[in-house]
Enzyme design. Sequence first.
Site, PDB file in Angstrom:
ATOM      1  N   HIS A   1       0.853  -1.193   0.000  1.00  0.00           N
ATOM      2  CA  HIS A   1       0.000   0.000   0.000  1.00  0.00           C
ATOM      3  C   HIS A   1       0.888   1.243   0.000  1.00  0.00           C
ATOM      4  O   HIS A   1       2.027   1.198   0.491  1.00  0.00           O
ATOM      5  CB  HIS A   1      -0.887  -0.042   1.250  1.00  0.00           C
ATOM      6  CG  HIS A   1      -1.825   1.101   1.395  1.00  0.00           C
ATOM      7  ND1 HIS A   1      -1.449   2.302   1.950  1.00  0.00           N
ATOM      8  CD2 HIS A   1      -3.135   1.236   1.068  1.00  0.00           C
ATOM      9  CE1 HIS A   1      -2.474   3.126   1.963  1.00  0.00           C
ATOM     10  NE2 HIS A   1      -3.509   2.507   1.432  1.00  0.00           N
TER      11      HIS A   1
ATOM     12  N   VAL B   1       1.466   3.847   1.791  1.00  0.00           N
ATOM     13  CA  VAL B   1       2.182   4.341   2.971  1.00  0.00           C
ATOM     14  C   VAL B   1       3.211   3.344   3.487  1.00  0.00           C
ATOM     15  O   VAL B   1       3.938   3.638   4.434  1.00  0.00           O
ATOM     16  CB  VAL B   1       1.219   4.709   4.125  1.00  0.00           C
ATOM     17  CG1 VAL B   1       0.275   5.821   3.709  1.00  0.00           C
ATOM     18  CG2 VAL B   1       0.445   3.496   4.621  1.00  0.00           C
ATOM     19  N   LYS B   2       3.306   2.164   2.868  1.00  0.00           N
ATOM     20  CA  LYS B   2       4.258   1.160   3.332  1.00  0.00           C
ATOM     21  C   LYS B   2       5.651   1.435   2.752  1.00  0.00           C
ATOM     22  O   LYS B   2       5.872   2.399   2.032  1.00  0.00           O
ATOM     23  CB  LYS B   2       3.763  -0.236   2.953  1.00  0.00           C
ATOM     24  CG  LYS B   2       2.388  -0.593   3.520  1.00  0.00           C
ATOM     25  CD  LYS B   2       2.325  -0.463   5.021  1.00  0.00           C
ATOM     26  CE  LYS B   2       1.108  -1.129   5.630  1.00  0.00           C
ATOM     27  NZ  LYS B   2      -0.182  -0.624   5.156  1.00  0.00           N
ATOM     28  N   THR B   3       6.601   0.542   3.060  1.00  0.00           N
ATOM     29  CA  THR B   3       8.000   0.800   2.726  1.00  0.00           C
ATOM     30  C   THR B   3       8.227   0.946   1.229  1.00  0.00           C
ATOM     31  O   THR B   3       8.969   1.818   0.781  1.00  0.00           O
ATOM     32  CB  THR B   3       8.893  -0.317   3.278  1.00  0.00           C
ATOM     33  OG1 THR B   3       8.550  -0.560   4.648  1.00  0.00           O
ATOM     34  CG2 THR B   3      10.355   0.073   3.204  1.00  0.00           C
TER      35      THR B   3
END
Length: 407
Positions: free
Chosen positions: A196, A198-200
């Site tokens: 997603h 906002v993930k790394t």
Amino acid sequence: MSVPPPSLPPFLPYGRQVIDDDDVAAVVEVLKGDFLTTGPTVDAFEAAFAAAVDAPHAVACSSGTAGLHLAMLALGIGPGDAVVVPTVTFLASANCAAYVGADVAFADVDPDTGLMTVAQAEAAAARAGRERVKALVAVHLNGHCVDVAALADAFPGVPIVEDACHALGGSMRARDQGRHKVGAVPDSAIAMFSTHPVKTIATGEGGVLTTRDAGLDERMRRFRNHGMVRDPSRFTDTARAFDSTGAANPWYYEMPEPGFNYRLSDIHAALGLRQLTKLDRFVAARRSLRVRYVERLAGLGPHVRPLPVAEGCEPAWHLSVALIDFAALGIERAAVMNRLRERGIGTQVHYVPVHGQPWFRDHHPTPGLPGAEAYYARCLSLPLFPGMAEADVDRVVDALGEVLGIG
């Protein structure tokens, strides 16, 4: 002559993707090609992801939620089974067990790290009936790592699914006392990651599962694509499957059991493939920003402190969480969040304890979990993403101190 209002600094959300020109170019290349889905870019992304985390198998899917569902299906979890899940997590960590008809045994968490401990997992298993526990979901909250090695020792023979949505790029100890990357799965059955925004790393929407078990790899791939098989050795309807020479008909497939459309497209995979080349840079930036947060939050007094580092873990820091004693400071968390937003700073709470959600209260009632309530009462996620600078951290902490009246 009117004077224009002063320009406001850019809004800082709690998390945000970093997209460069080469990411855009990679997606455009796929859009101009022959395969928008079920093509070679998905295969390339899976191979690169497996290499990045030192796992032999990686299965890309449409979301982290889909990945957790695939894990439960592949492990054969179903009605009558119980799955231990920490209550401080996103809904999907528990919903995946509910999707397959299993009971959710909610575990408490450490009040300072938000992570499930062995003792808390054992208490949840005892409430559910230890013999009914067929899987554990170990949630690596905020980028921290649960002690999977200790869980594996405490629950021999019970498969562990690592919900590693927050933890790509982190590392932790293994049962052999060595260190390994999150996703290498030496002590668990499956690790599941989210991509997603906002993930790394980002694919838009998406998820990836890693495993060392070839059988689980095959089952997850099959359930990802409607449960279909095209392997002639598995066909049962020989009259339809084969022509007069005994060769398999080229169009033929069978469905031994139902699956889902949980595929990742080549468009998403193209973005993920480029983002993987920046994984080390993204993780280094997150760790550096976290160091700055620790330094600056120390100046806000005893009622504000950064999340402590869990033993045996080198976090990748998906989130920068401050533990704030709002009661002692005489201010409500909502007021703090609203006043920070007025100053162009976004924050979030990760997460509302899942055992208190209405559906789970009705279907899987759980007694009080004091560690989770203590963590939930104090946690606040502050902005953290690789596009930030140290000056942005200073801006956040200065504004937080001002809002709390302790700056």
